[in-house]
Scaffold this motif. Structure first.
Motif, PDB file in Angstrom:
ATOM      1  N   GLN A  35       0.783  -1.228   0.043  1.00 15.04           N
ATOM      2  CA  GLN A  35       0.137   0.082  -0.069  1.00 15.04           C
ATOM      3  C   GLN A  35       0.800   1.107  -0.061  1.00 15.04           C
ATOM      4  O   GLN A  35       1.588   1.210  -0.852  1.00 15.04           O
ATOM      5  N   MET A  36       0.568   2.291   1.004  1.00 16.06           N
ATOM      6  CA  MET A  36       1.248   3.436   0.970  1.00 16.06           C
ATOM      7  C   MET A  36       2.848   3.424   0.938  1.00 16.06           C
ATOM      8  O   MET A  36       3.338   4.137   0.297  1.00 16.06           O
ATOM      9  N   TYR A  39       4.124   2.515  -2.539  1.00 13.00           N
ATOM     10  CA  TYR A  39       4.248   3.867  -3.445  1.00 13.00           C
ATOM     11  C   TYR A  39       5.242   4.712  -2.776  1.00 13.00           C
ATOM     12  O   TYR A  39       5.816   5.400  -3.985  1.00 13.00           O
ATOM     13  N   GLU A  40       5.462   5.021  -1.723  1.00 13.43           N
ATOM     14  CA  GLU A  40       6.361   5.826  -1.112  1.00 13.43           C
ATOM     15  C   GLU A  40       7.694   5.519  -1.587  1.00 13.43           C
ATOM     16  O   GLU A  40       8.889   6.063  -2.113  1.00 13.43           O
TER      17      GLU A  40
END
Length: 123
Positions: A35-36, A39-40
């Motif tokens: 998840q985040m 992407y980071e």
């Protein structure tokens, strides 16, 4: 430090005398990102780390495994800005595997290209 997650330590399964390796000796570590955080990390990899590689002309478009997953080998960890040069005793590389839900290599290529992965020219 690079991923912001605690790594899982990989240990050897058997002793190999030629490599001076004993059973259950730590030999590496791995991190799974979702998840985040994924992407980071991907954004930092594409926008910051990969352009810092000397003579960088793009990553190879041939590193797909046939099922839509992409693997990338990085020879030096110091391309990431989080790594402090003074604290490093020796250079170390890493492998990055990007697992996608795309069923084919062409679809995964288009997905990663749309996300900003700097591929070298296909021949």
């Amino acid at each position: 430090m690079i991923t912001g997650r605690k790594p899982a330590i990989s240990k050897s399964r058997m002793a190999i005398a030629n490599f001076k390796l004993r059973e259950n000796q730590p030999i590496g570590c791995r991190v799974t990102l979702r998840q985040m955080r994924l992407y980071e990390f991907f954004d930092r990899l594409v926008a910051t780390a990969l352009p810092r590689i000397r003579d960088f002309r793009g990553v190879s478009p041939k590193s797909f495994d046939g099922r839509g997953n992409y693997s990338l080998g990085i020879a030096d960890q110091t391309i990431f800005p989080e790594i402090e040069m003074e604290k490093i005793k020796r250079t170390q590389g890493m492998d990055v595997t990007i697992v996608t839900s795309a069923p084919t290599n062409d679809e995964a290529y288009e997905l990663l290209k749309a996300m900003g992965m700097p591929f070298a020219e296909r021949k």
